[in-house]
Design a protein around this motif. Structure first.
Motif, PDB file in Angstrom:
ATOM      1  N   PRO A  74       3.186  47.652  -8.679  1.00  0.00           N
ATOM      2  CA  PRO A  74       3.686  46.821  -9.335  1.00  0.00           C
ATOM      3  C   PRO A  74       1.946  46.017  -9.388  1.00  0.00           C
ATOM      4  CG  PRO A  74       4.862  46.693  -7.048  1.00  0.00           C
ATOM      5  CD  PRO A  74       4.460  48.120  -8.369  1.00  0.00           C
ATOM      6  N   ASN A  75       1.284  46.622  -8.265  1.00  0.00           N
ATOM      7  CA  ASN A  75      -0.222  46.413  -8.421  1.00  0.00           C
ATOM      8  C   ASN A  75      -0.862  46.982  -9.455  1.00  0.00           C
ATOM      9  OD1 ASN A  75       0.134  44.564  -6.071  1.00  0.00           O
ATOM     10  ND2 ASN A  75       0.076  46.968  -5.084  1.00  0.00           N
ATOM     11  N   THR A  76      -1.046  47.910 -10.854  1.00  0.00           N
ATOM     12  CA  THR A  76      -1.101  47.765 -11.725  1.00  0.00           C
ATOM     13  C   THR A  76      -1.498  47.240 -12.617  1.00  0.00           C
ATOM     14  OG1 THR A  76      -0.603  50.244 -11.076  1.00  0.00           O
ATOM     15  CG2 THR A  76      -1.399  49.515 -12.615  1.00  0.00           C
ATOM     16  N   LYS A  77      -3.394  47.498 -12.688  1.00  0.00           N
ATOM     17  CA  LYS A  77      -3.725  46.361 -14.003  1.00  0.00           C
ATOM     18  C   LYS A  77      -3.795  47.199 -15.439  1.00  0.00           C
ATOM     19  CE  LYS A  77      -3.887  43.103 -11.395  1.00  0.00           C
ATOM     20  NZ  LYS A  77      -3.292  42.374 -11.030  1.00  0.00           N
ATOM     21  N   THR A  78      -2.676  46.533 -15.968  1.00  0.00           N
ATOM     22  CA  THR A  78      -2.333  46.998 -17.604  1.00  0.00           C
ATOM     23  C   THR A  78      -2.676  46.261 -18.991  1.00  0.00           C
ATOM     24  OG1 THR A  78      -0.453  45.894 -17.510  1.00  0.00           O
ATOM     25  CG2 THR A  78      -0.128  47.956 -16.643  1.00  0.00           C
ATOM     26  N   ILE A  79      -3.627  47.275 -19.299  1.00  0.00           N
ATOM     27  CA  ILE A  79      -3.949  46.322 -20.956  1.00  0.00           C
ATOM     28  C   ILE A  79      -3.340  46.663 -22.044  1.00  0.00           C
ATOM     29  CG2 ILE A  79      -6.245  46.807 -22.541  1.00  0.00           C
ATOM     30  CD1 ILE A  79      -8.279  46.744 -19.745  1.00  0.00           C
ATOM     31  N   VAL A  80      -2.687  46.411 -23.024  1.00  0.00           N
ATOM     32  CA  VAL A  80      -2.110  46.823 -24.169  1.00  0.00           C
ATOM     33  C   VAL A  80      -3.531  46.580 -24.887  1.00  0.00           C
ATOM     34  CG1 VAL A  80      -0.041  46.676 -26.076  1.00  0.00           C
ATOM     35  CG2 VAL A  80       0.427  45.933 -23.263  1.00  0.00           C
ATOM     36  N   ILE A  81      -2.822  48.217 -25.895  1.00  0.00           N
ATOM     37  CA  ILE A  81      -3.429  48.226 -27.040  1.00  0.00           C
ATOM     38  C   ILE A  81      -2.171  48.905 -28.602  1.00  0.00           C
ATOM     39  CG2 ILE A  81      -5.670  49.371 -28.537  1.00  0.00           C
ATOM     40  CD1 ILE A  81      -6.858  50.235 -25.853  1.00  0.00           C
ATOM     41  N   LEU A 121     -10.263  41.530 -12.098  1.00  0.00           N
ATOM     42  CA  LEU A 121      -9.227  40.891 -11.006  1.00  0.00           C
ATOM     43  C   LEU A 121      -8.851  43.061  -9.631  1.00  0.00           C
ATOM     44  CD1 LEU A 121      -7.505  38.972 -11.390  1.00  0.00           C
ATOM     45  CD2 LEU A 121      -5.844  40.312 -13.158  1.00  0.00           C
ATOM     46  N   TRP A 122      -8.332  44.151  -9.848  1.00  0.00           N
ATOM     47  CA  TRP A 122      -7.788  44.527  -9.666  1.00  0.00           C
ATOM     48  C   TRP A 122      -8.944  44.590  -8.215  1.00  0.00           C
ATOM     49  CZ3 TRP A 122      -9.544  49.156  -6.026  1.00  0.00           C
ATOM     50  CH2 TRP A 122      -8.500  49.506  -5.727  1.00  0.00           C
ATOM     51  N   MET A 123     -10.071  44.434  -7.762  1.00  0.00           N
ATOM     52  CA  MET A 123     -11.012  44.273  -7.028  1.00  0.00           C
ATOM     53  C   MET A 123     -10.692  43.830  -6.043  1.00  0.00           C
ATOM     54  SD  MET A 123     -14.371  46.562  -8.183  1.00  0.00           S
ATOM     55  CE  MET A 123     -14.670  45.299  -9.098  1.00  0.00           C
ATOM     56  N   GLU A 124     -10.875  41.992  -6.542  1.00  0.00           N
ATOM     57  CA  GLU A 124     -10.577  41.028  -5.906  1.00  0.00           C
ATOM     58  C   GLU A 124      -8.680  41.534  -5.025  1.00  0.00           C
ATOM     59  OE1 GLU A 124     -10.631  37.863  -9.138  1.00  0.00           O
ATOM     60  OE2 GLU A 124     -13.266  38.135  -9.062  1.00  0.00           O
ATOM     61  N   GLU A 125      -7.964  42.065  -5.658  1.00  0.00           N
ATOM     62  CA  GLU A 125      -6.753  41.392  -5.269  1.00  0.00           C
ATOM     63  C   GLU A 125      -7.035  42.476  -3.928  1.00  0.00           C
ATOM     64  OE1 GLU A 125      -3.482  42.204  -7.879  1.00  0.00           O
ATOM     65  OE2 GLU A 125      -3.622  39.684  -9.114  1.00  0.00           O
ATOM     66  N   GLU A 128      -8.322  41.425  -1.167  1.00  0.00           N
ATOM     67  CA  GLU A 128      -7.111  41.071   0.186  1.00  0.00           C
ATOM     68  C   GLU A 128      -5.706  41.244   0.492  1.00  0.00           C
ATOM     69  OE1 GLU A 128      -5.026  38.220  -3.099  1.00  0.00           O
ATOM     70  OE2 GLU A 128      -7.289  37.105  -2.949  1.00  0.00           O
ATOM     71  N   ARG A 129      -5.875  42.127  -0.615  1.00  0.00           N
ATOM     72  CA  ARG A 129      -5.004  43.813   0.688  1.00  0.00           C
ATOM     73  C   ARG A 129      -4.914  44.206   1.622  1.00  0.00           C
ATOM     74  NH1 ARG A 129      -3.141  44.446  -5.274  1.00  0.00           N
ATOM     75  NH2 ARG A 129      -4.757  46.424  -5.575  1.00  0.00           N
ATOM     76  N   LYS A 130      -6.296  44.425   1.466  1.00  0.00           N
ATOM     77  CA  LYS A 130      -6.806  45.083   2.764  1.00  0.00           C
ATOM     78  C   LYS A 130      -7.095  44.371   4.016  1.00  0.00           C
ATOM     79  CE  LYS A 130      -9.721  49.151  -0.175  1.00  0.00           C
ATOM     80  NZ  LYS A 130     -10.348  49.759   0.242  1.00  0.00           N
ATOM     81  N   GLN A 131      -7.942  42.773   2.813  1.00  0.00           N
ATOM     82  CA  GLN A 131      -7.422  41.713   4.477  1.00  0.00           C
ATOM     83  C   GLN A 131      -6.162  41.179   4.821  1.00  0.00           C
ATOM     84  OE1 GLN A 131      -9.944  40.553   6.170  1.00  0.00           O
ATOM     85  NE2 GLN A 131      -8.929  39.128   6.828  1.00  0.00           N
ATOM     86  N   SER A 132      -5.170  41.257   4.241  1.00  0.00           N
ATOM     87  CA  SER A 132      -3.522  40.991   4.795  1.00  0.00           C
ATOM     88  C   SER A 132      -3.350  42.647   5.294  1.00  0.00           C
ATOM     89  CB  SER A 132      -3.106  41.351   3.480  1.00  0.00           C
ATOM     90  OG  SER A 132      -1.795  40.458   4.012  1.00  0.00           O
ATOM     91  N   GLN A 133      -3.541  43.602   4.730  1.00  0.00           N
ATOM     92  CA  GLN A 133      -3.133  44.660   5.929  1.00  0.00           C
ATOM     93  C   GLN A 133      -3.948  44.299   7.127  1.00  0.00           C
ATOM     94  OE1 GLN A 133      -4.588  48.645   4.679  1.00  0.00           O
ATOM     95  NE2 GLN A 133      -2.511  50.058   5.105  1.00  0.00           N
ATOM     96  N   ARG A 134      -4.972  44.138   7.152  1.00  0.00           N
ATOM     97  CA  ARG A 134      -5.965  44.446   9.170  1.00  0.00           C
ATOM     98  C   ARG A 134      -5.406  43.614   9.699  1.00  0.00           C
ATOM     99  NH1 ARG A 134     -10.505  45.374   5.102  1.00  0.00           N
ATOM    100  NH2 ARG A 134     -11.342  42.767   5.253  1.00  0.00           N
TER     101      ARG A 134
END
Length: 525
Positions: A74-81, A121-125, A128-134
């Motif tokens: 679910p964390n994967t970012k997808t671009i449809v072409i 977007l992925w790097m920002e999330e 946040e995930r790493k901060q939450s994990q810490r």
């Protein structure tokens, strides 16, 4: 980040590779797949963060792939072409969280903008995930400490049960309708010595390990919770709220788990059944009483119940060591080692023949013996321990051997006792006056002996040169000031007896290997 490009047309995959500035985002792993099935295999093995995907492909199309990604990554970012602007193709991209929908033929600017948006977007999330994990890791570390504090306050009557009840139910499994409890206590100081030795005498670590064992045993049935007492740091407390009638069975199971893990068992004091919450304090007091009054000579059973007032099952007999203490005092005053050891042998026979030897009475006896020996040899560090055998049970024989060895050690150098007393006074004088100018001549005049005798006697009794002892004392005091104050070095030098700051620095570095400034910097890091 890793990237996956999914398209059955090679030239489209090549175009995406060509237009996007992968190096800008430190992306070196770029995978390709010609259909959704290949993509799922790559995702499972490499977990790319960004997926570019076509919609119409053989075996598994883009819509199916988007749904699969949404479920499994679910964390994967997808671009449809896609080459189609049909709603049936656009809808899955919206439903399953696609970051963009690009139409073929590809526009390089749109592709680059979409890719950069997905990367950011992925790097920002991810941040946040790493901060939450810490934060979660910190909470997991603090959670046992929090419950140690809260439950300690609870059993001591310093906290409100009603305020904690909801958290106890949600986090520790306390039944909402629980109306009774029992408390058990394990003393870390009295725990089998081999268990403490296994953890290098670290009481806190031993308590932490034992609490984990207790809670693992109790967790399946939510029987209770084990915690380290904050008011008495050497105790592990077990609060039982389920299966209170089978408390001894639970505690025996805990002891068996400790035995399997560490090859020892521990003594556990257990309270009577008490109402919850109003009986918590009383239950804790009863558990401690059960442990403190346990019979050290008992060979069977490690669970020690608190006996109710008037309980006839408790063994009778009060142990009073006064007579043997008097004999030991007289033997010590005589200075006759053989006489002292004969007293110990007689004392050991008396102990072995007792029907009841409560731990509390025996610990009081130990303190009395220590006081006798300390008056005899005040300069010595004297400690007496409860002595265990290979099964972790109290051993009179080991206690006798320990006391005999201690007496033999203390008897050495009796002829030099006056000198020892003098050196003790000199050392105490240095401890109190290290900040003043101190010379051998000054000390000799202060104690009415020659300079040569000061050095010789001090070295003879302590095994250390007087000047080395004074230097070590001053450096230790300087360390404390460097650690805990912001005083200038010149001020610290003066406070520990050095008028010259440079000389103080040389002495400090010679003693510690670092300069005072380097030492302060190390302590601040």
């Amino acid at each position: 980040m890793k990237v996956l490009i999914v398209d059955d047309e090679k030239h489209v995959r090549e175009a995406i590779r060509y237009f996007v500035a992968w190096d800008k985002y430190n992306i070196s792993d770029i995978y390709e797949a010609t259909n959704g099935q290949e993509a799922t295999l790559i995702m499972q093995e490499h977990q790319p963060a960004i997926v570019f995907t076509d919609m119409r492909m053989p075996l598994m199309d883009g819509a199916e792939l988007l749904e699969w990604l949404h479920l499994h990554f679910p964390n994967t970012k997808t671009i449809v072409i896609s080459g189609y602007q049909d709603f049936n193709y656009v809808k899955p991209a919206i439903v399953y969280g696609g970051t963009d929908y690009l139409l073929k033929p590809l526009n390089s600017k749109q592709l680059i903008a979409s890719a950069e948006h997905a990367f950011k977007l992925w790097m920002e999330e991810e941040a946040e995930r790493k901060q939450s994990q810490r934060q979660n890791m910190q909470l997991n570390v603090l959670r046992p400490l929090y419950w140690d504090k809260m439950l300690s306050d609870l059993v001591y009557g310093h906290a409100s049960f009603q305020e904690l009840k909801l958290a106890l139910c949600e986090e520790l499994g306390l039944p909402i309708a629980a109306a009774s409890c029992r408390v058990a206590v394990i003393s870390m100081q009295g725990a089998d010595c081999r268990l403490l030795q296994r953890f290098h005498g670290d009481v806190a670590l031993t308590a932490f390990v034992l609490a984990n064992v207790c809670n693992e045993v109790m967790a399946p049935h939510y029987s209770g919770y084990a915690f380290r007492s904050w008011q008495s740091g050497g105790e592990l407390v077990i609060l039982l709220w389920n299966a209170v009638q089978q408390a001894e069975t639970v505690l025996n199971g805990i002891n068996e788990s400790i035995r399997q893990a560490y090859g020892v068992q521990v003594d556990i004091g257990l309270s009577l059944l008490n109402p919850l919450p109003e009986g918590l304090q009383q239950a804790y007091t009863q558990a401690r009483q059960g442990l403190e009054e346990r019979n050290l000579l008992q060979r069977d059973g490690r669970i020690h119940l608190c006996r109710a007032a008037g309980d006839e099952s408790r063994p009778k007999g009060d142990y009073a060591p006064d007579m043997q203490l008097d004999k030991l005092r007289i033997a010590v005053l005589s200075g006759d080692l053989e006489r002292m050891q004969r007293v110990v042998e007689e004392w050991a026979r008396e102990l072995a023949g007792l029907p009841l030897l409560p731990e509390s009475s025996f610990l009081h006896q130990q303190e009395e013996i220590r006081a006798v020996l300390k008056r005899w040899r005040p300069e010595e560090e004297i400690s007496l321990e409860l002595c265990y055998d290979s099964q972790g049970l109290f051993s009179v024989e080991n206690w006798e051997s320990q006391l005999k060895s201690l007496l033999q050690h203390l008897s050495k150098g009796i002829a030099q006792a006056p000198d020892s007393r003098l050196v003790l006074e000199i050392r105490e004088y240095l401890n109190q006056n290290y900040a003043q100018e101190m010379t051998l001549q000054h000390i000799a005049e202060r104690f009415f002996i020659s300079r040569e005798n000061v050095s010789r006697k001090f070295k003879q009794i302590t095994g250390e040169n007087l000047s080395d002892y004074l230097t070590s004392l001053r450096v230790d005091k300087a360390k404390t000031l460097l650690q805990n104050t912001h005083l200038r070095l010149s001020q610290i030098a003066e406070l520990v007896g050095y008028e010259d700051e440079k000389y103080f620095s040389r002495v400090f570095k010679k003693s510690t290997g670092v300069t005072p400034r380097e030492y302060r910097k190390q302590e601040e890091e």
